[in-house]
Design a protein around this motif. Sequence first.
Motif, PDB file in Angstrom:
ATOM      1  N   UNK A  58       0.852  -1.140  -0.073  1.00  0.00           N
ATOM      2  CA  UNK A  58       0.050   0.140   0.129  1.00  0.00           C
ATOM      3  C   UNK A  58       0.819   1.144  -0.123  1.00  0.00           C
ATOM      4  N   UNK A  59       1.821   1.164   0.521  1.00  0.00           N
ATOM      5  CA  UNK A  59       2.741   2.419   0.765  1.00  0.00           C
ATOM      6  C   UNK A  59       3.507   2.698  -0.335  1.00  0.00           C
ATOM      7  N   UNK A  60       3.996   1.742  -1.078  1.00  0.00           N
ATOM      8  CA  UNK A  60       4.616   1.891  -2.465  1.00  0.00           C
ATOM      9  C   UNK A  60       3.623   2.124  -3.569  1.00  0.00           C
ATOM     10  N   UNK A  61       2.461   1.860  -3.512  1.00  0.00           N
ATOM     11  CA  UNK A  61       1.473   2.354  -4.466  1.00  0.00           C
ATOM     12  C   UNK A  61       1.243   3.776  -4.255  1.00  0.00           C
ATOM     13  N   UNK A  62       1.001   4.181  -3.005  1.00  0.00           N
ATOM     14  CA  UNK A  62       0.945   5.673  -2.631  1.00  0.00           C
ATOM     15  C   UNK A  62       2.214   6.302  -3.255  1.00  0.00           C
ATOM     16  N   UNK A  63       3.140   6.001  -2.737  1.00  0.00           N
ATOM     17  CA  UNK A  63       4.398   6.734  -3.323  1.00  0.00           C
ATOM     18  C   UNK A  63       4.482   6.883  -4.743  1.00  0.00           C
ATOM     19  N   UNK A  64       4.162   5.634  -5.281  1.00  0.00           N
ATOM     20  CA  UNK A  64       4.359   5.643  -6.831  1.00  0.00           C
ATOM     21  C   UNK A  64       3.285   6.947  -7.577  1.00  0.00           C
TER      22      UNK A  64
END
Length: 481
Positions: A331-337
């Motif tokens: 979830x964190x990486x999706x948001x950062x992307x």
Amino acid sequence: MADQSVFRITKELSELQKNSDLSLAVACRDIDVRNVKALIIGPHETPYEFGFFEFAFKFNKDYPRKSPTVTATTTNGGRCRFNPNIYANGRVDLRVNIFLPRLNRTFAPSSKLTRHSTWRGERGEEWSAAQGLESILLSIQSLMSSNPYENEPGFEDANEPPDKKNQKDYVQKVLTLQLLSASGVNNDLQIRHETLRISVIQRLEEYLGLAFDGTVTAPPVNKEDYDLDMDTLDDESTVPFEPFKDLCKRRFLWYYDSYLAAVQKGKEEVKDGQSFSRMPFEGSSNTMEGKFNYSELERRLRNIKKALDAETEGWASDGLAAKVKETTVAVNLQRQYEQVVESFKRSDIPHNLELVDQNPFVWALTYFGKPMTNLDGGLFRIILYFSPRFPEDQPRVKFETRLFHHRIAADGTPCYFAPVSRREDAKSHIEAIIDALEEEQPPYDPRTLVNPEAFKLYWGSPEDRRMYNRRLRRSVQQSVE
């Protein structure tokens, strides 16, 4: 006093972890700051070059009034002595350097030391509270000189000068690899052989769970269970404390070509099966016994590289599983992307970013060469692989588009430095990669020697630099063909 010592240790650890020194690393468990692990990466142009040497520090309650105890742990189970001042049983004789002024931080070859102070501990060489963890690490690092034979106690007072053959045989024994320096120094095969075998190969094989023949004997121990969620960690006391695992893996990828080049040079200068020579300083419990086998070292190096590449590719499939489970990291990486994409749009940055197979753990960056530079007109596809353990494991990056550049290894691995304070910020990695590519006047730093051929041309003669620029431009032109 106890609180003061803990405060002092914590402060020193924080300062070391924040600085940009690429040759030193320190870590401790949060609940035990008095027991510290440290890693020294062998200095450039020494037989220890690019080796991974680990030390254990134990600070008492009287620190800094009293010095900590230091133990070398990269000793092949107590069977290998790397240096006259670093013993096979782990003892480190620091009387030599603990009192020296701050060393040059550019990772240049260490200055020669006063040989008497190497072992006699003359007046004025007592421990001072003004010294600390960093000064000790720099002192140990300076022992890893281009000619460690001269550190041997009594060297200067010997009845006869050191036999050239003995000097050559000793230096050939320590375990890191180096490309031979321009001066043609050729007395380090044994040291480099053992440094490579023990500090690099054995360490990486253990991290990867590789057997001697390259097969996987057991999966590496990680802090997460198969749910791939960092929210469910095992009890810290049950997990081996290996704080430098990710660092060593990434540095291995940086220096892989240098390791192979040194192995090739060793194969040209010594035959496999030739025995090491016993040095005058070596005793029954402080020896480096063995035989040369550079061919075997090369095979094991290549197996490690394959395993690391497979591990990186495995992050993609693990990432898809983590995405389905909606783990914290996914979830964190999706948001950062999504934030990085929006940032590019707002700032009119021409580069393009997308997910590979809609996988938040694999990002594809299309980089457009900066106008009015040697990169102008180039079009480069760069893949960023993120681990399900991010940011504990830092991203691994690969240029899919070939680019001849002194900061990019032959396999496309870039050498870049993301700010330590922003390790969890994926955008900082992208910015650091671009900065490394576009840096117009980089300082000379052999710790960035990831492409030996390009590095030699870039920092060579004016004609070498012109050749480098031609090859760089050629690869830029080929990127759009």
